[in-house]
Design a protein around this motif. Structure first.
Motif, PDB file in Angstrom:
ATOM      1  N   TYR A 176       2.861 -10.398  13.630  1.00 23.31           N
ATOM      2  CA  TYR A 176       2.886 -11.542  13.410  1.00 23.31           C
ATOM      3  C   TYR A 176       2.355 -12.220  12.065  1.00 23.31           C
ATOM      4  O   TYR A 176       1.963 -11.395  11.278  1.00 23.31           O
ATOM      5  CB  TYR A 176       1.548 -12.662  14.316  1.00 23.31           C
ATOM      6  CG  TYR A 176       2.038 -12.305  15.897  1.00 23.31           C
ATOM      7  CD1 TYR A 176       3.093 -13.160  16.489  1.00 23.31           C
ATOM      8  CD2 TYR A 176       1.832 -11.267  16.905  1.00 23.31           C
ATOM      9  CE1 TYR A 176       3.456 -13.164  17.722  1.00 23.31           C
ATOM     10  CE2 TYR A 176       2.303 -11.114  18.178  1.00 23.31           C
ATOM     11  CZ  TYR A 176       2.875 -12.157  18.223  1.00 23.31           C
ATOM     12  OH  TYR A 176       3.422 -12.072  19.835  1.00 23.31           O
ATOM     13  N   ALA A 220       6.476  -8.642  20.151  1.00 25.68           N
ATOM     14  CA  ALA A 220       7.210  -7.597  19.371  1.00 25.68           C
ATOM     15  C   ALA A 220       7.168  -6.461  20.452  1.00 25.68           C
ATOM     16  O   ALA A 220       6.386  -5.966  20.828  1.00 25.68           O
ATOM     17  CB  ALA A 220       6.577  -7.314  18.261  1.00 25.68           C
ATOM     18  N   GLU A 221       8.675  -5.951  20.515  1.00 22.36           N
ATOM     19  CA  GLU A 221       8.878  -4.772  21.088  1.00 22.36           C
ATOM     20  C   GLU A 221       8.899  -3.638  19.927  1.00 22.36           C
ATOM     21  O   GLU A 221       8.226  -2.720  20.012  1.00 22.36           O
ATOM     22  CB  GLU A 221      10.143  -4.633  21.642  1.00 22.36           C
ATOM     23  CG  GLU A 221      10.735  -3.338  22.130  1.00 22.36           C
ATOM     24  CD  GLU A 221      10.018  -2.820  23.276  1.00 22.36           C
ATOM     25  OE1 GLU A 221      10.434  -1.498  23.533  1.00 22.36           O
ATOM     26  OE2 GLU A 221       8.919  -3.389  23.826  1.00 22.36           O
ATOM     27  N   TYR A 239       6.628 -13.479  25.925  1.00 25.14           N
ATOM     28  CA  TYR A 239       5.481 -13.003  26.183  1.00 25.14           C
ATOM     29  C   TYR A 239       5.149 -13.372  27.760  1.00 25.14           C
ATOM     30  O   TYR A 239       5.235 -14.381  27.721  1.00 25.14           O
ATOM     31  CB  TYR A 239       4.375 -13.622  25.217  1.00 25.14           C
ATOM     32  CG  TYR A 239       2.996 -12.945  25.574  1.00 25.14           C
ATOM     33  CD1 TYR A 239       2.562 -11.870  25.416  1.00 25.14           C
ATOM     34  CD2 TYR A 239       1.972 -13.861  26.246  1.00 25.14           C
ATOM     35  CE1 TYR A 239       1.344 -11.108  25.420  1.00 25.14           C
ATOM     36  CE2 TYR A 239       0.957 -13.488  26.837  1.00 25.14           C
ATOM     37  CZ  TYR A 239       0.396 -12.129  26.390  1.00 25.14           C
ATOM     38  OH  TYR A 239      -0.739 -11.528  26.799  1.00 25.14           O
ATOM     39  N   SER A 270      12.523  -8.335  20.298  1.00 26.49           N
ATOM     40  CA  SER A 270      11.419  -8.964  20.833  1.00 26.49           C
ATOM     41  C   SER A 270      11.864  -9.738  22.405  1.00 26.49           C
ATOM     42  O   SER A 270      12.995  -9.703  22.541  1.00 26.49           O
ATOM     43  CB  SER A 270      11.000 -10.246  19.761  1.00 26.49           C
ATOM     44  OG  SER A 270      12.090 -11.097  19.681  1.00 26.49           O
ATOM     45  N   HIS A 271      10.569 -10.162  22.803  1.00 26.16           N
ATOM     46  CA  HIS A 271      11.051 -10.666  24.440  1.00 26.16           C
ATOM     47  C   HIS A 271       9.843 -11.737  24.524  1.00 26.16           C
ATOM     48  O   HIS A 271       8.835 -11.762  23.796  1.00 26.16           O
ATOM     49  CB  HIS A 271      10.917  -9.669  25.354  1.00 26.16           C
ATOM     50  CG  HIS A 271       9.547  -8.668  25.150  1.00 26.16           C
ATOM     51  ND1 HIS A 271       8.578  -9.039  25.747  1.00 26.16           N
ATOM     52  CD2 HIS A 271       9.216  -7.854  24.367  1.00 26.16           C
ATOM     53  CE1 HIS A 271       7.483  -8.248  25.814  1.00 26.16           C
ATOM     54  NE2 HIS A 271       7.737  -7.332  24.826  1.00 26.16           N
ATOM     55  N   THR A 297      11.795 -13.792  12.342  1.00 23.46           N
ATOM     56  CA  THR A 297      12.488 -13.739  13.803  1.00 23.46           C
ATOM     57  C   THR A 297      12.520 -14.845  14.664  1.00 23.46           C
ATOM     58  O   THR A 297      12.862 -14.673  15.516  1.00 23.46           O
ATOM     59  CB  THR A 297      11.695 -12.141  14.253  1.00 23.46           C
ATOM     60  OG1 THR A 297      10.430 -12.751  14.731  1.00 23.46           O
ATOM     61  CG2 THR A 297      12.009 -11.208  13.384  1.00 23.46           C
ATOM     62  N   LEU A 329       7.199 -15.381  21.424  1.00 24.65           N
ATOM     63  CA  LEU A 329       7.703 -14.044  21.561  1.00 24.65           C
ATOM     64  C   LEU A 329       6.935 -13.016  21.007  1.00 24.65           C
ATOM     65  O   LEU A 329       5.815 -13.297  20.435  1.00 24.65           O
ATOM     66  CB  LEU A 329       9.004 -14.022  20.527  1.00 24.65           C
ATOM     67  CG  LEU A 329      10.233 -14.893  20.574  1.00 24.65           C
ATOM     68  CD1 LEU A 329      11.027 -14.780  19.587  1.00 24.65           C
ATOM     69  CD2 LEU A 329      10.663 -14.358  22.047  1.00 24.65           C
ATOM     70  N   THR A 364      15.225 -11.605  26.218  1.00 26.03           N
ATOM     71  CA  THR A 364      15.066 -10.536  25.383  1.00 26.03           C
ATOM     72  C   THR A 364      15.867 -10.936  24.226  1.00 26.03           C
ATOM     73  O   THR A 364      17.196 -10.997  24.191  1.00 26.03           O
ATOM     74  CB  THR A 364      15.524  -9.456  26.243  1.00 26.03           C
ATOM     75  OG1 THR A 364      14.426  -8.945  27.131  1.00 26.03           O
ATOM     76  CG2 THR A 364      15.465  -8.121  24.968  1.00 26.03           C
ATOM     77  N   LEU A 393       6.729 -14.300  14.679  1.00 22.54           N
ATOM     78  CA  LEU A 393       6.858 -13.200  14.360  1.00 22.54           C
ATOM     79  C   LEU A 393       7.934 -12.821  13.109  1.00 22.54           C
ATOM     80  O   LEU A 393       8.556 -13.667  12.765  1.00 22.54           O
ATOM     81  CB  LEU A 393       7.865 -12.383  15.282  1.00 22.54           C
ATOM     82  CG  LEU A 393       7.085 -11.898  16.774  1.00 22.54           C
ATOM     83  CD1 LEU A 393       7.901 -11.515  17.671  1.00 22.54           C
ATOM     84  CD2 LEU A 393       6.162 -10.911  16.335  1.00 22.54           C
TER      85      LEU A 393
END
Length: 650
Positions: free
Chosen positions: A80, A130-131, A151, A148-149, A123, A128, A170, A101
């Protein structure tokens, strides 16, 4: 003949999904299960030539997303915005501010050492999480992928309901980073559904997602008077809303067709027929050399776990009837293909179930545990009396923990049990009564399992004959490990906690242990180090990406973030439940000499220390480190510290 079959039409898939939704949004939910199978009597680490460390992986050849990637020159750091940027954003906006992100690119100088920011990639905002990142090179091209996906927060009571998984996405984004100072955006892909896991294998990126349709006006926990309204809303849903969509650079289309999905078989040859589920588990393959080439398959099943080898993906589903379903998806040149389902007794652990599974020569090896004291919070069909009696008898005779080996049947519809341990011919239990499995690691034809209640037994399992696995050795010592890291061919590095041999089983300082497992029958403890007192911790206890390993000639270097509690509490010591005061946070360096069997400290980089002004720790959550020649880089909470191997900070 198997538990699942291919849907014949899109309409059939839609009808099955509607049936699953009707069950999920009614006053009762019922999940079908398979009987527990009782055994019959049976007669990845970084490359050695690497000069810099990479992501610590479970399986060689199976890359995992992580918030930090390194190519020997550039550090890619996903996170972030910094605290200063967030505060500025809050001050500038009257509405609710969402941090964004971003990926920061740092050029490293290993001689000084230092890391300099050269560019930053946004991003996007929008709730979102972070994966992680992947790096992929194709000739002169070098692409960075950020995954990312949406939250989400799940409580146990909402976990089974489809509404908790709806209206989420996603996202996979790619940049050309051959010139790190001028990255070029390549493609952006969004898939409807919550991310379960991702992996990169060669030139393919795999995304496993769970999709549940968004139903406006639905009541999650309906009273009887609200049931008719729920039924009408579900029946009136257009077919298109029942299936996930994919967006490629803003252009949307259906991710799946009906024939891409497998649904419950009404009359399987073995086991109980599964009920329709309200969600779709989707495995999507993206060709990284041509990202617009996307292939997906899906299963209309509930899922609770995930494991990937270089050849297959396995999706698992715990339930409260004493077993876990396992579904196999083969990774073929034509895309992911469903190959069959099976089951193992008990549950596959919840903290990191992937480490309890391993595929070798086409066989899936699984460590599972039969627990009755804390049932999984999903209502299921009850086992009949004979099945329940068989489960209880198996627990008493075979213990709580099992090794099960599954193999794909010739018809490709079933994962058949090849062997189970313990069994009638090999009755020795894995673990003593009431001990939990704290760690497991499969390495080629061996498995290592740590169980614990008071004393930590390390079990060595010989899997060289998959039809007759053997508990070949056992080592008992105080404390336990939660992560077992292979070091070379015959050493294991364990990370866990010290526990007094006498008195109550209360965790104390962080315990680092080096094991010699060259002799299967007699594993040995070579060396150990206890860091800090009670309260000391490391993110590597629960996240293997936090540990960094690098081979340098014939020795191994390890970097480990540690939050150290070493300030003795006031008064007389002797009560093991007393917490120590926080002392410092930092990166601790160790060197392993396999010839000498030694584990030696090689310095530490402290980034935060306790004082009269600061008596609390800000933590080391998601901290990472990189080793490159004699340079050490430590990343934590958006900042980077540089260090030289072997040096110490005061």
């Amino acid at each position: 003949t198997g538990l699942l079959r291919r849907a014949e039409t899109e309409q059939e898939l839609a009808d099955i999904l509607r049936a699953g939704l009707q069950s999920a949004y009614s006053t009762e939910q019922v999940f079908s299960v398979m009987p527990v199978a009782i055994a019959e009597a049976q007669t990845g680490a970084p490359a050695a030539d690497s000069q810099f460390s990479g992501t610590n992986l479970q399986e060689a050849g199976v890359d995992e997303a992580d918030i930090v990637k390194y190519d020997g020159e550039i550090i890619y750091y996903l996170g972030y915005e910094s605290d200063a940027e967030i505060q500025a954003g809050i001050a500038a906006e009257s509405t609710f501010f969402q941090p964004e992100l971003s990926v920061r690119l740092y050029r490293t100088d290993t001689e000084k050492p230092e890391a300099e920011l050269v560019s930053e990639l946004k991003t996007g905002s929008g709730n979102l999480a972070a994966e992680g990142l992947y790096l992929h090179s194709n000739g002169e091209d070098k692409n960075l992928w950020a995954i990312s996906h949406s939250y989400q927060y799940y409580s146990w009571d909402s976990f089974a309901y489809p509404g908790a998984w709806s209206d989420v996405v996603t996202r996979a984004q790619s940049w050309q980073v051959a010139d790190p100072e001028l990255p070029q955006k390549q493609i952006e892909i969004e898939i409807d559904g919550s991310l379960l896991a991702s992996r990169r294998i060669g030139d393919r990126l795999y995304l496993a997602t769970r999709f549940s349709p968004t139903i406006t006006g639905i009541t999650p926990y309906p009273e009887p008077a609200q049931l008719d309204s729920n039924k009408t809303l579900i029946a009136d849903l257009p077919t298109q809303q029942l299936l996930p969509q994919i967006q490629v650079d803003g252009v949307s289309y259906s991710l799946l067709e009906g024939a891409d999905c497998h649904v419950p078989n009404e009359e399987p040859a073995d086991g109980v027929a599964l009920s329709a589920d309200s969600s779709l588990i989707t495995v999507t393959s993206i060709d990284l050399t041509n990202p617009s080439e996307i292939v997906s398959t899906c299963l209309n099943v509930y899922a609770s776990g995930f494991y990937a080898s270089t050849e297959s993906i396995y999706v698992t589903a715990n339930n409260s009837a004493g077993n876990t379903l396992v579904h196999k998806i083969a990774l073929t040149g034509e895309g992911p293909k469903y190959r069959g389902s099976g089951s193992v007794p008990g549950y596959i652990g919840t903290s990191n179930p992937a480490f309890l599974m391993s595929e070798h020569d086409g066989d899936l090896r699984v460590i599972s545990s039969v627990w009755r004291s804390t049932p999984f919070p999903l209502p299921v069909l009850e086992l009949d009396f004979e099945q329940e009696a068989a489960v209880e008898e198996a627990e008493e005779d075979l213990g709580e923990h099992r090794l099960t080996i599954l193999r794909e049947s010739n018809d490709g519809q079933t994962l058949e049990q090849v062997a189970q341990l313990p069994n009638a011919n090999r009755p020795d239990h894995i673990g003593k009564p009431n001990e939990r499995v704290y760690a497991a690691r499969f390495i080629d034809e061996r498995a290592y399992v740590v169980t614990f209640e008071v004393i930590d037994p390390l079990y060595v399992l010989d899997l060289s004959d998959p039809e007759d696995p053997v508990i070949s050795g056992e080592l008992e010592l105080p404390g336990f490990s939660t992560l077992l890291q292979p070091v070379g061919n015959n050493l294991l590095f364990g990370i866990g906690h010290e526990v007094p041999a006498d008195g109550p089983a209360i965790t104390q300082g962080l315990k680092l242990a080096l094991f010699d497992v060259s002799n299967l029958e007699q594993p040995q403890l070579l060396a150990q180090d206890i860091v800090g007192g009670r309260g000391s911790s490391s993110p590597a206890l629960y996240d293997h990406h936090a540990l960094t390993l690098l081979q340098v000639e014939d020795k191994f270097r390890i970097a480990l973030p540690i939050e150290r509690y070493a300030e003795a509490p006031a008064g007389e010591l002797g009560d093991p439940w007393q917490y120590y005061g926080w002392s410092d946070n930092g990166l601790h360096l160790y060197e392993i000499d396999p010839q000498a069997g030694s584990l030696q400290s090689a310095g530490q980089l402290l980034i935060e220390q306790g004082s009269s002004e600061q008596t609390w720790s800000t933590g080391l959550y998601e901290s990472r480190s990189i080793l490159h020649d004699e340079a050490v880089f430590f990343l934590n909470q958006g900042e980077i510290w540089s260090h030289t191997w072997g040096a110490s900070t005061p």
